[in-house]
Design a protein around this motif. Sequence first.
Motif, mmCIF file in Angstrom:
data_model
loop_
_atom_site.group_PDB
_atom_site.id
_atom_site.type_symbol
_atom_site.label_atom_id
_atom_site.label_comp_id
_atom_site.label_asym_id
_atom_site.label_seq_id
_atom_site.Cartn_x
_atom_site.Cartn_y
_atom_site.Cartn_z
ATOM 1 N N LYS A 32 1.682 -55.012 35.269
ATOM 2 C CA LYS A 32 1.497 -54.380 33.962
ATOM 3 C C LYS A 32 2.226 -53.053 33.890
ATOM 4 C CE LYS A 32 -2.115 -52.909 30.721
ATOM 5 N NZ LYS A 32 -3.586 -52.794 30.496
ATOM 6 N N ASN A 35 5.937 -53.704 33.544
ATOM 7 C CA ASN A 35 6.168 -54.190 32.182
ATOM 8 C C ASN A 35 6.232 -53.011 31.217
ATOM 9 O OD1 ASN A 35 5.906 -55.363 29.595
ATOM 10 N ND2 ASN A 35 4.899 -57.158 30.476
ATOM 11 N N SER A 36 5.317 -52.065 31.375
ATOM 12 C CA SER A 36 5.269 -50.892 30.504
ATOM 13 C C SER A 36 6.475 -49.987 30.727
ATOM 14 C CB SER A 36 3.972 -50.121 30.762
ATOM 15 O OG SER A 36 3.925 -48.945 29.994
ATOM 16 N N ASP A 41 7.687 -56.364 27.105
ATOM 17 C CA ASP A 41 6.984 -57.068 26.026
ATOM 18 C C ASP A 41 7.516 -56.679 24.648
ATOM 19 O OD1 ASP A 41 5.355 -58.666 27.543
ATOM 20 O OD2 ASP A 41 3.673 -57.270 27.572
ATOM 21 N N THR A 42 7.991 -55.442 24.530
ATOM 22 C CA THR A 42 8.564 -54.976 23.264
ATOM 23 C C THR A 42 9.940 -55.577 23.022
ATOM 24 O OG1 THR A 42 7.386 -52.871 23.441
ATOM 25 C CG2 THR A 42 9.276 -52.931 21.954
ATOM 26 N N LYS A 47 7.629 -64.548 27.059
ATOM 27 C CA LYS A 47 7.335 -64.301 28.466
ATOM 28 C C LYS A 47 6.847 -65.614 29.066
ATOM 29 C CE LYS A 47 3.597 -61.963 29.590
ATOM 30 N NZ LYS A 47 2.682 -60.813 29.807
ATOM 31 N N TYR A 63 11.161 -62.828 31.416
ATOM 32 C CA TYR A 63 11.144 -62.248 30.074
ATOM 33 C C TYR A 63 12.393 -62.675 29.329
ATOM 34 C CZ TYR A 63 7.440 -59.387 32.016
ATOM 35 O OH TYR A 63 6.279 -58.968 32.621
#
Length: 266
Positions: A32, A35-36, A41-42, A47, A63
Motif C-alpha cells: 500500500k 502504491n501511494s 491507483d491514480t 490493477k 498496474y
Amino acid sequence: MKLNNIKIDQIRLMVPVRDQKLKTNEFPFELKAINSLFNFDTLFSEKTVMRFGRNGYTLSVSYGSENQGELVTIMFNPNRLDMGLLIDFTASGKALFESLCKLQDIKVNWKKIIELIYQKFRGHISRIDIAIDLIDYNFSINEIFAKLKCEEYIFLNARNQAITEDRIKYIGTKKEVLTIYVGSRRSDAFLRLYNKKQEQSDNKGLYRLVADKHDNWVRFEGEFKHREAHAIGAMISTLNTNNIYPYLAGCILKHWKMVINVGSQE
C-alpha cells in the motif's frame, strides 16, 4: 543538430517487508505504501493480481491494461517474505509511467524516489540500466566495431586496463553490426552499444517518430545488478542535488572508457 541524453532506462527496486508473520492471503503494508508513493491507483485504470512472478517471486500485482501498454509490476512471495517486494519498471513500463504522470501533472523525481527507498523503506536498487544517447553525432556501430577489431579503439575497465577481445561480442553480420556487448550478462556490470534508430524503426518502438527525424542514434547502455546496483542507489540517495544524470554518466565511464589506442598509432 547534435543531441545527447542521459536517462534511467529501466529500474527494479526492492523494499523489505517488516511484518514477517503475515497470513497466507494477506498483503504486506509496504504494498500500500509503495502504491501511494508512485500513485499507481491514480495513474492506471486497472490493477491485476496474478499468481505469477519471476526470480522466486510467486505473486504479482500489475498496474495497467492492454490498452495502456506495458505494465508496471510489484512482485512478492508470501512464503518468502524475507525477499521483500520487488517493484519492476521495464523500459517501456517506466516510459508509460512517466507519460501518465505528465498527463496528471505529477512530477517524477527519481532522486527523491530512490532516496525514499533507501532512507525511509530501507530498501535498495536491485537493477538499474543507465543509457547515454548520442543523436546525430555521426557515430556508427559498424565503424566502432571495425575500429575495435583492428585495435584502433580499445575499452578500458574500472582499473584502466584494456578489456580483451574475448570480452567483446557482437550481433549482426560481417556487413552490418547492430549491437556490441562488453563483458558478461551474468556479471554485475554489463555494457551494450547499439543502433537505437534501427531498433526503434524495426520494432515500431515508443520513440520511432523521434528516431525517424534523425540521421543516426547510437545508445551506450550500462546494465548494473546486485552489488553494483545497490551501490549506485546508495550514492544517489545521498547526493545534494536532484540532477543525478552527470553522476549516472560517470557510472558508465567508471567501468568502460572507449579510447583511441595510442599504440596503434605508432
